[in-house]
Design a protein around this motif. Structure first.
Motif, PDB file in Angstrom:
ATOM      1  N   TRP A 223       0.870  -1.173   0.000  1.00  0.00           N
ATOM      2  CA  TRP A 223       0.000   0.000   0.000  1.00  0.00           C
ATOM      3  C   TRP A 223       0.905   1.221   0.000  1.00  0.00           C
ATOM      4  CZ3 TRP A 223       0.670   3.541   3.871  1.00  0.00           C
ATOM      5  CH2 TRP A 223       1.488   3.108   4.923  1.00  0.00           C
ATOM      6  N   ASP A 253       5.219   7.308   0.989  1.00  0.00           N
ATOM      7  CA  ASP A 253       4.778   6.770   2.284  1.00  0.00           C
ATOM      8  C   ASP A 253       4.136   5.433   1.959  1.00  0.00           C
ATOM      9  OD1 ASP A 253       3.554   6.111   4.671  1.00  0.00           O
ATOM     10  OD2 ASP A 253       2.633   8.081   4.979  1.00  0.00           O
ATOM     11  N   ASP A 264       5.532   0.581   7.678  1.00  0.00           N
ATOM     12  CA  ASP A 264       4.982   1.912   7.373  1.00  0.00           C
ATOM     13  C   ASP A 264       6.157   2.891   7.419  1.00  0.00           C
ATOM     14  OD1 ASP A 264       3.512   4.215   7.082  1.00  0.00           O
ATOM     15  OD2 ASP A 264       2.572   4.121   9.072  1.00  0.00           O
ATOM     16  N   VAL A 265       6.611   3.285   6.256  1.00  0.00           N
ATOM     17  CA  VAL A 265       7.820   4.105   6.144  1.00  0.00           C
ATOM     18  C   VAL A 265       7.513   5.326   5.283  1.00  0.00           C
ATOM     19  CG1 VAL A 265      10.287   4.040   5.584  1.00  0.00           C
ATOM     20  CG2 VAL A 265       9.046   1.908   5.933  1.00  0.00           C
ATOM     21  N   THR A 266       8.133   6.446   5.591  1.00  0.00           N
ATOM     22  CA  THR A 266       8.058   7.602   4.686  1.00  0.00           C
ATOM     23  C   THR A 266       9.456   8.147   4.452  1.00  0.00           C
ATOM     24  OG1 THR A 266       5.906   8.221   5.590  1.00  0.00           O
ATOM     25  CG2 THR A 266       7.035   9.876   4.281  1.00  0.00           C
ATOM     26  N   GLU A 357       6.942  10.036  12.934  1.00  0.00           N
ATOM     27  CA  GLU A 357       6.743  10.626  11.608  1.00  0.00           C
ATOM     28  C   GLU A 357       6.379  12.112  11.631  1.00  0.00           C
ATOM     29  OE1 GLU A 357       3.222   9.371   9.422  1.00  0.00           O
ATOM     30  OE2 GLU A 357       2.746   7.941  10.986  1.00  0.00           O
ATOM     31  N   GLU A 371       9.537   9.080   8.237  1.00  0.00           N
ATOM     32  CA  GLU A 371       8.831   8.153   9.122  1.00  0.00           C
ATOM     33  C   GLU A 371       9.571   6.826   9.252  1.00  0.00           C
ATOM     34  OE1 GLU A 371       5.002   6.825   7.637  1.00  0.00           O
ATOM     35  OE2 GLU A 371       4.422   6.080   9.616  1.00  0.00           O
TER      36      GLU A 371
HETATM   37 MN    MN Z   1       3.160   6.166   6.718  1.00  0.00          MN
END
Ligand code: MN
Ligand code: GLY
Ligand code: MN
Length: 395
Positions: A223, A253, A264-266, A357, A371
């Protein structure tokens, strides 16, 4: 790094001794069922502690957490009933009974036929609930809740969030392994992705390439979002067909899941040479990400992490441009408890995993967010993501 963090966490209850070795097959070995039996038992202890008589959980991450079964969410009711004492029970439409056949050592299974009313079956199994307290999982559809309330009169109905969050906020050893694994693979996808130029691609094309690299590394449910140029000032921008151009800030993101556990990385990059202001904003967000990490310690209230980032950003004159809380818990849901937000005085505990984040969003111009997922250990914060946070300038 996680190994040392996990040793710190190896304090009895939080450590589950037996770890499934072939996770991808999800073989329901006795050892694996033991993990869920332990979680169900701890949930019952929590029900007693919180004065709840019965817990009802529909298909959701709570259901998966307690049983290991990723139940099918549909117009047909599937429900876990967990009384404060006695056996857990799953009510399931008869056509889906085979999907829980491997859980029969863990839960009693009751099926309902196509023409039956499942809420009546639940009421019968629950017995007289008059004067009792029933906690309901927060992802149960209202249509089911309304029918259950009609079939089970006299109960006090409450949210199961206080029960479930107490359990789920503190990750056990297998969960930490999965979160670490998901984070590492996501970092790895980024390191390959960002070696290529972005200018000339649409946001959608760039995100699809990153998602493909993420899937190639074994993550499911990829996603994400890509926000370029002025779009990067919208924290939850819907990825579009805008063509990425020289002079753009570009935010990615994204993440995926391993056995339901999210990454969940940005990362924010710049196409071509950035302005002095962009560099300054980037440095502020970078420092706020570090300040949040530095504030992590058991006992510190969740809101103190938000404050650490917010004070730093506000001190540089961008307070009004930090549009969201600094973080959220990460696990079987991409956003879950604990929330790192002003007003949440819940103390951090070792074993919590959450995002760090901070972001600055300048409407019509650009945004920056960095993030990482962070684990709270007995001695402080450990990042699960380690893809470079230094500013990357791409073509
Ligand atoms: Mn994120
Ligand atoms: N991605 C920021 C938030 O949802 O709080
Ligand atoms: Mn996040």
């Amino acid at each position: 790094m996680l190994e040392s963090a996990l040793r710190v966490l190896d304090t009895g209850r939080d450590r589950v001794e037996i770890i499934p070795t072939r996770r991808t097959e999800m073989a329901t070995t006795a050892a694996e069922l033991g993990i869920y039996a332990d979680r169900l038992r701890r949930a019952q202890e929590e029900l007693v502690r919180q004065g709840v008589d019965l817990l009802l959980v529909g298909p959701s991450s709570d259901f998966r957490y307690l049983t290991g079964h990723d139940a099918h969410l549909s117009e047909r009711l599937t429900l876990l009933l967990l009384p404060r004492e006695g056996n857990p029970t799953v009510v399931v439409p008869v056509l889906e009974a085979p999907t829980v056949a491997d859980r029969r050592d863990l839960v009693d299974v009751h099926t309902w036929e196509e023409t039956q009313a499942p809420s009546d079956l639940v009421a019968t199994l629950a017995g007289d609930v008059a004067g009792k307290t029933v906690a309901v999982g927060d992802q149960l559809w209202s249509v089911f809740l309304l029918r259950l309330q009609a079939a089970m009169p006299g109960a006090t109905w409450i949210s199961a969030t206080p029960t479930m969050r107490t359990l789920r906020m503190i990750k056990d050893f297998p969960e930490l392994e999965l979160l670490q694994d998901a984070a590492r693979r996501t970092d790895d996808a980024w390191e390959e992705f960002i070696t290529q130029p972005l200018a000339g691609q649409t946001e959608r094309e760039a995100l699809e390439r990153l998602s493909a690299l993420t899937r190639q590394r074994g993550l499911a449910g990829a996603w994400g979002l890509c926000a370029s140029g002025p779009n990067s000032a919208s924290p939850h921008h819907a990825t579009s067909d805008r063509v990425i151009q020289p002079g753009d800030a570009v935010i990615f993101d994204w993440g995926g899941t391993i056995e339901g556990y999210y990454s969940d990385v940005t990362r924010t990059v710049h196409v071509g040479e950035p302005s002095d202001e962009f560099r300054r904003v980037y440095d502020i967000v970078y420092s706020a990400n570090q300040a949040t990490l530095d504030a992590v310690r058991p006992g510190v209230p969740c809101e103190a992490l938000d404050e650490a980032a917010r004070d730093l950003i506000a001190g540089e004159g961008y307070g009004a441009a930090f549009l969201h809380r600094v973080g959220h818990g990460l696990g079987l849901d991409v956003h879950e408890e604990p929330y790192l937000v002003a007003g949440n005085d819940l103390p951090l505990r070792a074993g919590m995993v959450f995002s760090d984040e901070p972001g600055i969003y300048l409407e019509g111009r650009f945004g920056v967010r960095i993030e990482d997922a962070v684990l709270c250990t007995d001695t402080g914060g450990e990042r699960l993501n380690n893809a470079t946070r230094e500013l990357i300038i791409v073509g």
